[in-house]
Design a protein around this motif. Structure first.
Motif, PDB file in Angstrom:
ATOM      1  N   CYS A  44     -15.375  -7.986  75.108  1.00  0.00           N
ATOM      2  CA  CYS A  44     -16.496  -8.528  74.327  1.00  0.00           C
ATOM      3  C   CYS A  44     -16.012  -8.627  72.886  1.00  0.00           C
ATOM      4  N   PRO A  45     -15.832  -9.845  72.380  1.00  0.00           N
ATOM      5  CA  PRO A  45     -15.338 -10.023  71.011  1.00  0.00           C
ATOM      6  C   PRO A  45     -16.474 -10.105  69.986  1.00  0.00           C
ATOM      7  N   HIS A  46     -17.704  -9.871  70.446  1.00  0.00           N
ATOM      8  CA  HIS A  46     -18.876 -10.146  69.603  1.00  0.00           C
ATOM      9  C   HIS A  46     -19.308  -8.941  68.777  1.00  0.00           C
ATOM     10  N   CYS A  49     -22.618  -8.939  76.794  1.00  0.00           N
ATOM     11  CA  CYS A  49     -21.399  -8.245  77.237  1.00  0.00           C
ATOM     12  C   CYS A  49     -21.082  -6.984  76.427  1.00  0.00           C
ATOM     13  N   ARG A  50     -21.562  -6.901  75.204  1.00  0.00           N
ATOM     14  CA  ARG A  50     -21.212  -5.729  74.390  1.00  0.00           C
ATOM     15  C   ARG A  50     -21.829  -4.461  74.988  1.00  0.00           C
ATOM     16  N   CYS A 108     -25.060 -10.449  72.324  1.00  0.00           N
ATOM     17  CA  CYS A 108     -24.560 -10.937  73.611  1.00  0.00           C
ATOM     18  C   CYS A 108     -24.953  -9.955  74.700  1.00  0.00           C
TER      19      CYS A 108
HETATM   20 ZN    ZN Z   1     -20.129  -9.864  73.871  1.00  0.00          ZN
END
Ligand code: ZN
Length: 440
Positions: free
Chosen positions: A342-344, A363-364, A361
């Motif tokens: 997760c790059p957010h 995904c985090r 997001c």
């Molecule tokens: Zn994410």
């Protein structure tokens, strides 16, 4: 249904069955390598049965000097419920030459198998991937336990093939651990790239000429696909067939996973790590991952990397960090089956940030988006699976996803959070030993 409106059963399969099997001399004096028996059946028969199971009826065998042995055994295929035709190469033309010769029979997408490979995989899922990507060439890839002396394939985040890295790999270079597993789906478009009458190889000659020109994808699979090139391998594959492992690893069967957090679990936590040169594996990690690899648990990395959103590094530079991780693990014959990032980051408003990644997001962690993606990709069942991490986010994510949670005691970052992991250990190796002891 595929983009041409065809069902999987209408796909043709081509099997390259001309191999001589010189390294298996004791087993192959008068028989071609694909006829070597495993569990009482020729390798080729295992393949024919797999194709039949997924409804693929039309099979073309490209054979070589011992063709009569194969033709006598399989005939027209009726005995196995399929239609088999043959093309016997009088002059061997590498792996691609025979395909060019049968060009007129290949008017729609086709599957290519090598006759010395034992495999059991969900072909329907593979075909669906190929069709969803509108791919003209899809390679099945997998991480292996000796990437340092393997030909490697690099794909981007969308699974598009980006580069080929043939062995030998220069010292001090880092690479992703993904290897061509020798199962392809191709469109007839690809045959145009093969020169008639010229000996050439898919991996060495054809594929490197395709990327950048055609829609060319890699499909990461953790299913059982192994070539039976040496007597040692023949023995281990036979063991795996008898134990049922080969069938069990088919993606149709649910599997268990050990999800691993990265910083503080795999590598030394230094806070916002964003340069590959700062990446350092923790002691005992390769041994722990290798132990997982020896079982049927999948080893899957799930990591929050807000360094991208903070603009400390690009997504490509994050990839470079993971190349180093995969290379260091691979040098010790350890591998991760999947890597999810997760790059957010949700907090906006900093001048240096990369706004494209500053989003809320799913995904985090503690959200479960990465776990859910992996569950879909690998058919993972959460009950009986674990997450190992060093922060409250990992524990909460695992809890939300229905995984057993194992906390690695180290993180000062957890102060002020209430969380109750199912288990706690000092490091990854202790945690993995605990899981594996329980599963014996
Ligand atoms: Zn994410």
């Amino acid at each position: 249904m595929c983009r041409t409106g065809k069902e999987i059963g209408e796909l043709k399969a081509v099997i390259l069955a001309g191999g001589k099997g010189t390294r298996l001399a004791a087993h192959t004096q008068n028989i071609p390598k694909p006829m070597v028996k495993i569990g009482g059946r020729p390798i080729l028969e295992h393949q024919v049965r797999l194709l039949k199971r997924y409804g693929i009826q039309d099979i073309i065998l490209i054979t070589g000097h011992l063709s009569p042995v194969i033709e006598e055994y399989f005939g027209d295929g009726r005995r196995f419920g399929v239609n088999i035709t043959y093309f016997c190469e009088t002059t061997p033309l590498g792996t691609t030459g025979g395909i060019k010769e049968i060009e007129q029979s290949l008017t729609d997408d086709f599957l290519v198998l090598y006759g010395d490979v034992i495999l059991d995989m969900d072909l329907e899922k593979l075909v669906k991937f190929h069709q969803d990507k509108n791919s003209v060439c899809t390679l099945v890839l997998h991480p292996n336990d000796h990437p340092y002396d393997s030909d490697l394939v690099e794909i981007d985040i969308d699974c598009r093939v980006k580069a080929f890295h043939p062995k030998p790999h220069p010292r001090d270079t880092y690479y992703h651990n993904l290897v061509n597993a020798a199962v392809y789906i191709m469109s007839p478009v690809i045959i145009r790239y093969i020169e008639k009458g010229v000996s050439a190889d898919f991996g060495r000659d054809l594929f490197p000429s395709l990327y950048g020109k055609e829609r060319f994808y890699g499909y990461n699979s953790s299913e059982y696909i192994k070539d039976v090139g040496t007597p040692d391998r023949l023995e281990s594959v036979t063991r795996d067939l008898v134990s049922g492992k080969i069938a069990r690893l088919n993606n149709e069967n649910a599997r268990h996973a050990i999800f691993l957090d990265r910083d503080g679990v795999i590598n030394k936590e230094i806070g916002h790590l964003h340069r590959a040169s700062d990446f350092e594996l923790l002691p005992g990690v390769t041994e722990a991952v290798k132990k997982i690899n020896k079982t049927e648990y999948l080893a899957i990395l799930v990591t929050n990397q807000p360094v991208v959103a903070r603009n400390l590094c690009s997504i490509e530079e994050l990839g470079d960090i993971h190349k180093k991780m995969e290379t260091l693990l691979g040098l010790e014959e350890a591998k991760l089956d999947g890597i999810y990032i997760c790059p957010h980051h949700p907090d906006k408003g900093f001048p240096e940030e990369n706004t494209a990644y500053k989003i809320c997001c799913s995904c985090r962690k503690p959200n479960t988006g990465m776990i859910e993606s992996a569950m879909m990709d690998f058919n993972i069942t959460t009950s009986g699976s674990y997450i190992i991490g060093d922060s409250w986010r990992d524990m909460e994510c695992g809890h939300n996803a229905g995984l057993s949670t194992i906390f690695i005691r180290s993180g000062a970052r957890n102060e002020g959070h209430n969380f109750e992991p199912d288990y706690s250990f000092d490091n990854l190796l202790e945690a993995v030993d605990f899981i594996l002891k329980g599963s014996n």
